[in-house]
Write an enzyme that holds these catalytic residues in place. Structure first.
Site, mmCIF file in Angstrom:
data_model
loop_
_atom_site.group_PDB
_atom_site.id
_atom_site.type_symbol
_atom_site.label_atom_id
_atom_site.label_comp_id
_atom_site.label_asym_id
_atom_site.label_seq_id
_atom_site.Cartn_x
_atom_site.Cartn_y
_atom_site.Cartn_z
ATOM 1 N N HIS A 190 -10.621 -5.950 13.449
ATOM 2 C CA HIS A 190 -9.177 -5.863 13.568
ATOM 3 C C HIS A 190 -8.621 -6.629 14.769
ATOM 4 C CE1 HIS A 190 -5.361 -4.163 12.446
ATOM 5 N NE2 HIS A 190 -5.163 -3.654 13.651
ATOM 6 N N ASP B 67 -12.610 -5.893 8.551
ATOM 7 C CA ASP B 67 -11.718 -5.098 9.380
ATOM 8 C C ASP B 67 -11.714 -3.673 8.820
ATOM 9 O OD1 ASP B 67 -9.546 -3.856 10.610
ATOM 10 O OD2 ASP B 67 -8.243 -5.615 10.470
ATOM 11 N N TYR C 188 6.830 -6.435 16.726
ATOM 12 C CA TYR C 188 5.899 -5.395 16.265
ATOM 13 C C TYR C 188 6.667 -4.256 15.590
ATOM 14 C CZ TYR C 188 2.078 -2.072 16.140
ATOM 15 O OH TYR C 188 1.130 -1.179 15.703
#
Length: 738
Positions: free
Chosen positions: A704, A668, A505
């Site tokens: 999302h 999203d 990430y």
């Protein structure tokens, strides 16, 4: 209590949102050195069996000028998700993707096994209000977690709120909730189709029936009950746009009095002169103060202002009036506020503020900074419960109110504490524990007797002793020491033929900790290795670790990820043809940047809901708020480094990129799908002849990722693992087919 608006983060939260068993109800450096040349490079991923005919995507003559640099944007038309041409393209891409994945013989077995492992009873961390216990629960395959209430820990709980009955496909989710202090009322936010826009409802705890009150168009909002439960504070925007193509500005706090129409809700706090500021409200546990946290985007800095609720017409006065540090409110006792801050302490410390002082921004230290970063802190049982990050794992320490060490909560093993809760004066604290091979357990800690006891432990259809996890450290490009976890079955011998799933990430001060994932268990069951790497940009080692992966230093994050892949290959634990990379949201940017900089290093890439157009991300919905990590292309200092690594703008014609499966939601409203749409079209246009496939999976019923129904999560995960099975060229003799 924590006033930091985490909802703003460009994050889903990575694996936790779509792979874990959590039941919490609610994110220009050396780029050129590792970028591919304009000539075709060779990826070691196996080529597609037959040439793929991609859906037609018109290339238009759209060019932007950034400080004299002309940048083409031929797929600008894909920024409109509802245009007929876009809908036709979406339909064609989904048809192609599903036909390619559905042809994988193992697809059915993979989904069946994920479903089997996912099907176990699990619980969220309880919290206590008005003598009642509240906690979330899932029987196994319920699309959404159910909120339960019980009069005691031994009493039979009853269902208080079941969002599964609201929509047959499970696409209505509870994103957050707050129970009034007396435990009589539940305010809860509902989101449809994964949208960040929510509607707040109020339910009577005793009867289980809703009041007529309905507050629409809340966004990035907490819920703070008035002391007498007569109403609640919430946050919203004056503009209500559902397309995701409008930049949201002028956040504000309003108050809804029960029994009145929303149109009568007064604005409690707003700053018309500061359109980029965001606000969250909290009422202290004693009901005396309304505290407003002011933030600017996702920067780890905020200001605190408070108003006396016992004095009619009182004004907000500053507690901390500078954006110089992070100030997280923990609670109030007498005339003092308790906070966690990194002011003067990059790893964090616990301080108190005397409300009777005359000097703004002054505080007294209670728990000093240590060599380990504080991840979170809780004011409970008349003690400070502090959770530290120790090499990306958790350690929990308890302190007296004078800062003297009181106890260490001994965790069941090496792993993470994803949730912890307790009341300021109540002598019990609940926390959860998990690891790569431990499904989330819930524990109760008796503060007075310093005793943790297991409250709930799930039973999952696997033997954790059959698996092993090891933490290793490697050197990045600049010699920075970076940790990562390597997990696999004990009887799996790691070789260059081992299919490896590498996850990262690296952003927004978010730590990536051990977590249990049924999908990754299936991957490991079938002979694969799962690797989670703790990149710079996260929170694993405090503020400096985060800041070293932001702005002009963002390339450090990509260098870390590339170095992790090179380490695994050098150790002989996998090879480029067998190595897949995955990340979501900011992690999708990570994957996009690394696969365009080093297409030779990976066999497959899975960029999910990624921020992939770094020149225009800030023009949509809440994207501008991420500039604290990224910078903006309209800044002449930021444009060069953004352009140097922006995945969309570093795709080179004729290059052989790894097999790629992009995932997104067609509406999203956090990271708009235009990022993924344009990246997919660009990659498909540029991909070398007879190269691996570039596919995009577009969810037309989700956003999302937060609140995504279980059934949709399982479908997407099965598709991803089936894609990797085919894309990595796993043969009948490979252990993945045991």
């Amino acid at each position: 209590m924590n006033l930091k608006p985490l909802y703003w983060l460009c994050c889903s939260t990575a694996l936790t949102a779509c792979m874990s068993d959590s039941t919490t109800t609610p994110s220009l450096s050396s780029a050129s050195a590792s970028s591919p040349s304009s000539s075709a490079s060779t990826s070691s991923a196996p080529a597609a069996e037959t040439p793929i005919a991609y859906p037609t995507a018109a290339r238009e003559n759209v060019v932007d000028d950034y400080f004299g640099t002309k940048v083409a944007d031929p797929y600008r038309w894909l920024e409109d998700p509802d245009a007929p041409a876009t809908r036709t393209w979406i339909e064609g891409e989904n048809k192609l993707t599903h036909s390619w994945i559905d042809a994988v013989p193992e697809r059915v077995a993979i989904e069946k096994r994920i479903t089997q492992l996912w099907n176990y009873e699990r619980f969220g961390v309880p919290f206590k209000k008005g003598g009642r216990y509240f906690f979330s629960k899932n029987d196994g395959l319920q699309n959404q977690n159910v909120m339960c209430v019980a009069d005691s820990l031994d009493a039979t709980p009853r269902v208080l709120l079941d969002p599964n009955v609201l929509r047959a496909d499970g696409t209505v989710a509870v994103t957050s909730m707050r129970v009034s202090k007396d435990g009589t009322l539940l305010a809860y936010e509902l989101s449809e189709g994964g949208s960040d826009w929510t509607t707040i409802h109020v339910r009577d705890v005793a009867t289980g029936k809703d009041h007529d009150d309905k507050v629409e168009w809340a966004k990035f909002s907490g819920i703070a009950w008035a002391p007498d439960a007569s109403g609640f504070y919430y946050s919203t925007y004056p503009t209500h746009d559902t397309s995701g193509n409008v930049a949201l500005k002028h956040h504000r706090v309003q108050f809804h009095a029960l029994g009145t129409p929303q149109s009568a809700d007064p604005v409690i706090y707003a700053r018309e002169d500061q359109p980029d500021w965001g606000f969250n409200a909290e009422v202290t546990d004693d009901g005396e103060l309304l505290v407003i946290s002011q933030s600017e985007g996702t920067a780890e800095k905020n200001r605190l202002f408070a108003r006396d609720l016992n004095v009619t017409g009182s004004e907000f006065r500053p507690i901390f009036d500078q954006f110089d540090a992070q100030y997280d409110l923990l609670g109030k006792k007498g005339s003092r506020l308790w906070l966690r801050t990194d002011n003067g302490a990059p790893n964090g410390r616990i301080v108190t503020v005397d409300l009777g002082r005359t000097k703004t921004n002054a505080f007294d230290e209670i728990v000093s900074e240590s060599k380990h970063a504080i991840e979170s802190a809780l004011f409970a049982g008349d003690h400070a419960i502090v959770t530290y990050l120790v090499d990306a794992q958790n350690q929990v320490e308890v302190f007296d109110l004078d800062g003297k060490p009181y106890d260490t909560i001994h965790l069941p093993g090496l792993g993470a504490v994803p949730g912890i809760d307790g009341e300021p004066t109540d002598p019990e604290v609940f926390f959860s524990f998990t690891s790569f091979t431990t499904p989330t357990e819930v524990w109760r800690y008796d503060v007075a007797h310093k005793k943790p006891t297991l409250w709930r432990a799930p039973k999952v259809d696997f033997d954790p002793h059959d698996y092993t996890s090891e933490q290793v450290f490697f050197e990045s490009k600049d010699k920075t020491r970076v940790p990562m976890f390597v997990s696999h079955k004990r009887d799996t011998k790691l070789t260059k033929e081992t299919p490896t799933f590498l996850y990262g990430y690296g952003g927004f001060n978010i730590p990536i900790k051990p977590s249990f994932s049924p999908a990754m268990l299936v991957w490991m069951e079938r002979g694969g290795s799962y690797v989670s790497v703790n990149l710079r940009g996260g929170a694993e080692y405090g503020r400096e670790w985060h800041e070293s992966g932001t702005l002009e230093r963002k390339q450090n994050v990509f260098d870390d990820f590339i170095a992790s892949a090179e380490y695994l290959i050098a150790k002989g634990w996998t090879s480029a043809p067998k190595l897949a990379i995955h990340g979501r949201s900011n992690g999708g940017l990570l994957v996009g940047a690394c696969m365009t900089q080093r297409p030779d290093l990976f066999g497959a890439a899975l960029p999910g809901v990624g921020v992939l157009d770094m020149l225009r991300y800030h023009r949509f919905t809440i994207g501008w708020a991420w500039a604290s990590d990224y910078g903006k292309s309209d800044d002449p200092k930021a444009f060069p480094y953004l352009y140097a690594y922006s995945p969309l703008h570093n795709v080179k014609d004729g290059t052989q990129y790894p097999a790629t499966l992009i995932t997104t939601g067609d509406h999203d409203d956090r990271v708009v799908p235009a990022h993924s749409f344009k990246f997919a079209a660009t990659l498909q246009h540029a991909q070398a002849k007879d190269a691996p496939p570039v596919l995009i999976r577009i969810e037309t019923r989700g956003g999302h990722g937060a609140g995504k129904p279980t059934s949709m999560q399982i479908e997407e995960l099965a598709d991803e693992l089936a894609f990797l099975t085919r894309a990595l060229g796993v043969s009948q003799h490979d252990p993945m087919h045991q």
